[in-house]
Design an enzyme around this catalytic site. Structure first.
Site, PDB file in Angstrom:
ATOM      1  N   ASP A  22      -8.934  11.365  -7.953  1.00  0.00           N
ATOM      2  CA  ASP A  22     -10.056  12.054  -8.528  1.00  0.00           C
ATOM      3  C   ASP A  22      -9.422  13.320  -9.124  1.00  0.00           C
ATOM      4  O   ASP A  22     -10.324  14.303  -9.238  1.00  0.00           O
ATOM      5  CB  ASP A  22     -10.877  12.570  -6.979  1.00  0.00           C
ATOM      6  CG  ASP A  22      -9.956  13.253  -6.003  1.00  0.00           C
ATOM      7  OD1 ASP A  22      -8.749  13.573  -6.319  1.00  0.00           O
ATOM      8  OD2 ASP A  22     -10.717  13.533  -5.101  1.00  0.00           O
ATOM      9  N   LYS A  31       0.152  21.466 -10.679  1.00  0.00           N
ATOM     10  CA  LYS A  31       0.831  22.608 -11.346  1.00  0.00           C
ATOM     11  C   LYS A  31       1.761  21.674 -12.502  1.00  0.00           C
ATOM     12  O   LYS A  31       2.552  20.843 -12.112  1.00  0.00           O
ATOM     13  CB  LYS A  31       1.739  23.539 -10.675  1.00  0.00           C
ATOM     14  CG  LYS A  31       0.979  24.358  -9.780  1.00  0.00           C
ATOM     15  CD  LYS A  31       1.577  25.344  -8.961  1.00  0.00           C
ATOM     16  CE  LYS A  31       0.666  26.137  -8.190  1.00  0.00           C
ATOM     17  NZ  LYS A  31       1.525  27.066  -7.155  1.00  0.00           N
ATOM     18  N   ASP A  53      -0.517  12.274  -4.310  1.00  0.00           N
ATOM     19  CA  ASP A  53      -0.541  13.687  -4.608  1.00  0.00           C
ATOM     20  C   ASP A  53      -0.674  13.922  -6.397  1.00  0.00           C
ATOM     21  O   ASP A  53       0.273  13.419  -6.882  1.00  0.00           O
ATOM     22  CB  ASP A  53       0.873  14.195  -4.024  1.00  0.00           C
ATOM     23  CG  ASP A  53       0.934  15.780  -4.041  1.00  0.00           C
ATOM     24  OD1 ASP A  53       0.156  16.315  -4.882  1.00  0.00           O
ATOM     25  OD2 ASP A  53       1.427  16.370  -3.162  1.00  0.00           O
ATOM     26  N   GLU A  87       0.756  -1.232  -0.090  1.00  0.00           N
ATOM     27  CA  GLU A  87       0.084  -0.023  -0.103  1.00  0.00           C
ATOM     28  C   GLU A  87       0.834   1.500  -0.140  1.00  0.00           C
ATOM     29  O   GLU A  87       1.315   1.683   0.915  1.00  0.00           O
ATOM     30  CB  GLU A  87      -0.743   0.140   1.182  1.00  0.00           C
ATOM     31  CG  GLU A  87      -1.961  -1.167   1.417  1.00  0.00           C
ATOM     32  CD  GLU A  87      -3.078  -0.633   0.578  1.00  0.00           C
ATOM     33  OE1 GLU A  87      -3.441   0.421   0.294  1.00  0.00           O
ATOM     34  OE2 GLU A  87      -3.946  -1.816  -0.076  1.00  0.00           O
ATOM     35  N   ASP A 136      10.367   6.706   2.291  1.00  0.00           N
ATOM     36  CA  ASP A 136      10.034   7.124   0.905  1.00  0.00           C
ATOM     37  C   ASP A 136       9.633   5.489   0.119  1.00  0.00           C
ATOM     38  O   ASP A 136      10.439   4.561   0.356  1.00  0.00           O
ATOM     39  CB  ASP A 136      11.120   7.765   0.241  1.00  0.00           C
ATOM     40  CG  ASP A 136      10.930   7.882  -1.357  1.00  0.00           C
ATOM     41  OD1 ASP A 136      11.180   6.994  -2.248  1.00  0.00           O
ATOM     42  OD2 ASP A 136      10.627   9.081  -1.692  1.00  0.00           O
TER      43      ASP A 136
END
Length: 207
Positions: A151, A119, A115, A40, A92
């Site tokens: 999303d 931009k 994430d 996960e 990480d």
């Protein structure tokens, strides 16, 4: 962090925690049994991971995130629910995959709501890009599943293009997938839906 999370992190990391040290993991030893492993990536506050692990006791779940309060919350949930099939890494994800997970060692990889780096100049920071997908794919067993969800519509399009272009992956659906029953609806996702954002699932299998 509050006292509950601080206590969970200090007390439970030696029990369920996985140090991101660069040393190859023996997953059978780590979980105390040999069973298929689900990775996960980006487990957030851990509610979805805990729910999936509880509903899927025949597989082991290795969660990794850089968000310390989320890791602490998942540790607390793991203890509270008695989940012997969960281990938690703070660090990480790419370092963990690259240095500590052997090729052909994972039954599935979940990347839920990473994430989106909206931009354009930050797109290079997105997790789902060709070189990272190649690495993730190499850690899956043949037939193993790479399941992503987002999303962010533009990220979904980029994900679909990137995953479809990898020669080792096969789309399990024609384009986007319906949300599998095993992926719980999180509070984060519900807020997005209430705000009018569509959710896109992508389910690919390694050849």
């Amino acid at each position: 962090m509050g006292d509950r999370h601080r206590d969970a992190l200090e007390r439970l990391s030696p029990v369920y925690g996985v140090p991101v040290t660069g040393e190859l993991l023996d997953l059978g030893v780590l979980f105390g049994r040999h069973a298929p492993v689900v990775l996960e990536i980006g487990s957030g506050m851990g509610e979805a991971t805990a729910e999936m692990a509880a509903a899927d006791p025949d597989r082991n779940y290795l969660a990794v995130d850089v968000h310390t309060p989320g890791i602490a919350n998942l540790l607390a949930l793991t203890e509270a629910r008695g989940l012997a099939n969960v281990r938690v890494a703070l660090g990480d994800a790419l370092d963990l995959v690259r240095h500590q997970l052997a090729p052909d060692s994972l039954d599935a990889i979940h990347v839920f709501f990473p994430d989106p780096w909206p931009k354009a100049r930050h797109h290079k920071r997105r997790l789902i890009q060709p070189q990272h997908v190649e690495l993730l794919c190499s850690r899956l067993v043949p037939g193993g599943v790479l399941h992503c969800a987002t999303d962010a519509a533009d990220y979904a399009e980029a994900m679909l293009a990137t995953l479809s272009a990898d020669p080792e992956l096969i789309n399990a659906h024609d384009g986007y997938a319906p949300r599998p029953d095993y992926r719980p609806l999180t509070r984060f996702e519900q807020r997005g839906v209430q705000a009018g954002r569509d959710v896109f699932d992508l389910v690919f299998r390694r050849r």
